[in-house]
Design an enzyme around this catalytic site. Structure first.
Site, PDB file in Angstrom:
ATOM      1  N   GLY A  17       0.767  -1.245   0.000  1.00  0.00           N
ATOM      2  CA  GLY A  17       0.000   0.000   0.000  1.00  0.00           C
ATOM      3  C   GLY A  17       0.794   1.290   0.000  1.00  0.00           C
ATOM      4  O   GLY A  17       0.330   2.303   0.527  1.00  0.00           O
ATOM      5  N   ASN A  19       1.377   3.139  -2.606  1.00  0.00           N
ATOM      6  CA  ASN A  19       0.613   4.102  -3.424  1.00  0.00           C
ATOM      7  C   ASN A  19      -0.601   4.622  -2.665  1.00  0.00           C
ATOM      8  O   ASN A  19      -0.930   5.809  -2.753  1.00  0.00           O
ATOM      9  CB  ASN A  19       0.194   3.460  -4.750  1.00  0.00           C
ATOM     10  CG  ASN A  19       1.298   3.509  -5.774  1.00  0.00           C
ATOM     11  OD1 ASN A  19       1.620   4.555  -6.318  1.00  0.00           O
ATOM     12  ND2 ASN A  19       1.933   2.359  -6.014  1.00  0.00           N
ATOM     13  N   MET A  95      -4.524  -7.148  -6.870  1.00  0.00           N
ATOM     14  CA  MET A  95      -4.013  -8.237  -7.692  1.00  0.00           C
ATOM     15  C   MET A  95      -5.081  -9.082  -8.379  1.00  0.00           C
ATOM     16  O   MET A  95      -4.821 -10.210  -8.777  1.00  0.00           O
ATOM     17  CB  MET A  95      -3.092  -9.137  -6.841  1.00  0.00           C
ATOM     18  CG  MET A  95      -1.883  -8.417  -6.285  1.00  0.00           C
ATOM     19  SD  MET A  95      -0.942  -7.537  -7.569  1.00  0.00           S
ATOM     20  CE  MET A  95      -0.128  -8.925  -8.359  1.00  0.00           C
ATOM     21  N   ARG A  96      -6.279  -8.527  -8.497  1.00  0.00           N
ATOM     22  CA  ARG A  96      -7.335  -9.258  -9.202  1.00  0.00           C
ATOM     23  C   ARG A  96      -7.785  -8.453 -10.417  1.00  0.00           C
ATOM     24  O   ARG A  96      -7.821  -7.229 -10.359  1.00  0.00           O
ATOM     25  CB  ARG A  96      -8.549  -9.464  -8.283  1.00  0.00           C
ATOM     26  CG  ARG A  96      -8.278 -10.312  -7.074  1.00  0.00           C
ATOM     27  CD  ARG A  96      -9.480 -10.255  -6.141  1.00  0.00           C
ATOM     28  NE  ARG A  96     -10.681 -10.783  -6.749  1.00  0.00           N
ATOM     29  CZ  ARG A  96     -11.116 -12.036  -6.586  1.00  0.00           C
ATOM     30  NH1 ARG A  96     -10.456 -12.873  -5.828  1.00  0.00           N
ATOM     31  NH2 ARG A  96     -12.230 -12.440  -7.173  1.00  0.00           N
ATOM     32  N   LEU A  98     -10.616  -7.054 -12.786  1.00  0.00           N
ATOM     33  CA  LEU A  98     -12.017  -6.698 -12.572  1.00  0.00           C
ATOM     34  C   LEU A  98     -12.895  -7.358 -13.641  1.00  0.00           C
ATOM     35  O   LEU A  98     -12.504  -7.460 -14.802  1.00  0.00           O
ATOM     36  CB  LEU A  98     -12.198  -5.173 -12.640  1.00  0.00           C
ATOM     37  CG  LEU A  98     -11.374  -4.339 -11.669  1.00  0.00           C
ATOM     38  CD1 LEU A  98     -11.758  -2.866 -11.809  1.00  0.00           C
ATOM     39  CD2 LEU A  98     -11.543  -4.812 -10.236  1.00  0.00           C
ATOM     40  N   ASN A 112      -5.876   2.948 -12.571  1.00  0.00           N
ATOM     41  CA  ASN A 112      -4.889   1.962 -12.131  1.00  0.00           C
ATOM     42  C   ASN A 112      -3.503   2.550 -12.326  1.00  0.00           C
ATOM     43  O   ASN A 112      -3.287   3.382 -13.201  1.00  0.00           O
ATOM     44  CB  ASN A 112      -5.020   0.678 -12.966  1.00  0.00           C
ATOM     45  CG  ASN A 112      -4.031  -0.390 -12.515  1.00  0.00           C
ATOM     46  OD1 ASN A 112      -3.858  -0.622 -11.315  1.00  0.00           O
ATOM     47  ND2 ASN A 112      -3.371  -1.048 -13.455  1.00  0.00           N
ATOM     48  N   HIS A 114       0.460   1.352 -13.063  1.00  0.00           N
ATOM     49  CA  HIS A 114       1.229   0.200 -13.542  1.00  0.00           C
ATOM     50  C   HIS A 114       2.699   0.599 -13.638  1.00  0.00           C
ATOM     51  O   HIS A 114       3.015   1.676 -14.159  1.00  0.00           O
ATOM     52  CB  HIS A 114       0.701  -0.239 -14.914  1.00  0.00           C
ATOM     53  CG  HIS A 114       1.391  -1.457 -15.425  1.00  0.00           C
ATOM     54  ND1 HIS A 114       1.147  -2.719 -14.924  1.00  0.00           N
ATOM     55  CD2 HIS A 114       2.353  -1.611 -16.373  1.00  0.00           C
ATOM     56  CE1 HIS A 114       1.907  -3.593 -15.536  1.00  0.00           C
ATOM     57  NE2 HIS A 114       2.654  -2.945 -16.418  1.00  0.00           N
TER      58      HIS A 114
HETATM   59  C1  GRF Z   1       3.027  -0.886  -7.649  1.00  0.00           C
HETATM   60  O1  GRF Z   1       4.265  -1.110  -8.260  1.00  0.00           O
HETATM   61  C2  GRF Z   1       1.976  -0.644  -8.693  1.00  0.00           C
HETATM   62  O2  GRF Z   1       2.468   0.003  -9.808  1.00  0.00           O
HETATM   63  C3  GRF Z   1       1.530  -2.037  -9.042  1.00  0.00           C
HETATM   64  O3  GRF Z   1       1.557  -2.745  -7.833  1.00  0.00           O
HETATM   65  C4  GRF Z   1       2.511  -2.138  -6.955  1.00  0.00           C
HETATM   66  C5  GRF Z   1       1.787  -1.818  -5.689  1.00  0.00           C
HETATM   67  O4  GRF Z   1       2.650  -1.302  -4.714  1.00  0.00           O
HETATM   68  N1  GRF Z   1       0.229  -2.018  -9.660  1.00  0.00           N
HETATM   69  P1  GRF Z   1       2.067  -0.655  -3.397  1.00  0.00           P
HETATM   70  O5  GRF Z   1       1.170  -1.721  -2.750  1.00  0.00           O
HETATM   71  O6  GRF Z   1       1.276   0.550  -3.780  1.00  0.00           O
HETATM   72  O7  GRF Z   1       3.252  -0.337  -2.553  1.00  0.00           O
END
Ligand code: GRF
Length: 223
Positions: A17, A19, A95-96, A98, A112, A114
């Site tokens: 988490g 982000n 990680m799923r 949608l 999202n 990436h």
């Molecule tokens: C990040 O690298 C994001 O780009 C990808 O999953 C990772 C999540 O990291 N989709 P965090 O849980 O936000 O630290």
């Protein structure tokens, strides 16, 4: 005075988490006109849920084992998001994939992040793929979510160099710093109503000055 209500965010997470933390920090600092109203995880002990609780934000675990189908799980998440009056759904390490009905329910209201310059290297093990391919630049992308995997219209990207001695970890870390910058920025652009989707292109109104600046090359974000 007519002060527009802050955008209500629902953040979907599966892991650490960082982000989410960047979004919470931006919200608390007033850098985005948005508030994280609920954090939902499919992983009971995701550290992201802990981060939410620390900030007094509702943290919900939705156990996929209680549902027979992916659609039923998604319906439960949609229901929770609806009940909390969510305006914008932010996937942050969720990680799923949608289901189509989820995407339809929040059409153009799901973002999202990436860790690559899409459309290069969608999916998993992104840094490994980038290093194996030998690209000289990578980065991160915030995009609208559509029915595909990391295929939706692109809002912002940030570019970072790939160095000769990079490992998956060092490249991930360099990219992650920019993820934390561009995700709140994309949310703010959405909150300000500046994004217009035209087919695959997302136009960002009112960003001319930055977009025409040719100076930044790496470590650069747009808009
Ligand atoms: C990040 O690298 C994001 O780009 C990808 O999953 C990772 C999540 O990291 N989709 P965090 O849980 O936000 O630290």
């Amino acid at each position: 005075m007519d002060v527009k209500a802050r955008l209500r965010l629902g953040v979907l997470v599966s892991g650490r988490g960082s982000n989410l933390q960047a979004i919470i920090d931006a919200s608390e600092a007033g850098r985005i006109h948005a508030v994280v109203a609920v954090v939902i995880s499919d992983v009971a002990d995701a550290f992201a849920l802990e981060r939410a609780r620390t900030h007094g934000i509702e943290a919900a675990f939705v156990d996929s084992r209680l549902f027979d189908t992916k659609e039923a799980f998604d319906a439960a998440v949609i229901d929770l998001l609806r009940k909390r009056g969510i305006d914008l759904v932010c996937l942050a390490g969720f990680m799923r994939l949608l289901s189509p009905q989820f995407v339809e329910e929040f059409r153009r209201r799901i973002l999202n992040i990436h860790p690559a310059l899409l459309p290069a290297f969608p999916g998993l093990h992104v840094q490994r793929k980038a290093l194996k391919h030998g690209v000289k630049f990578s980065g991160c992308t915030v995009h609208f979510v559509d029915e595909g995997t990391d295929t939706g219209p692109i809002i912002i990207q940030a570019v970072v160099p790939v160095l000769d001695d990079d490992t998956e970890e060092s490249l991930s870390a360099r990219i992650l710093k920019y993820e934390h910058q561009i995700y709140p920025r994309a949310i703010q652009l959405f909150a300000e109503g500046r994004l217009e989707v035209l087919g695959r292109r997302v136009l960002c109104h009112g960003s001319d000055a930055f977009q025409r600046d040719e100076k930044p090359y790496w470590g650069a974000t747009n808009p």
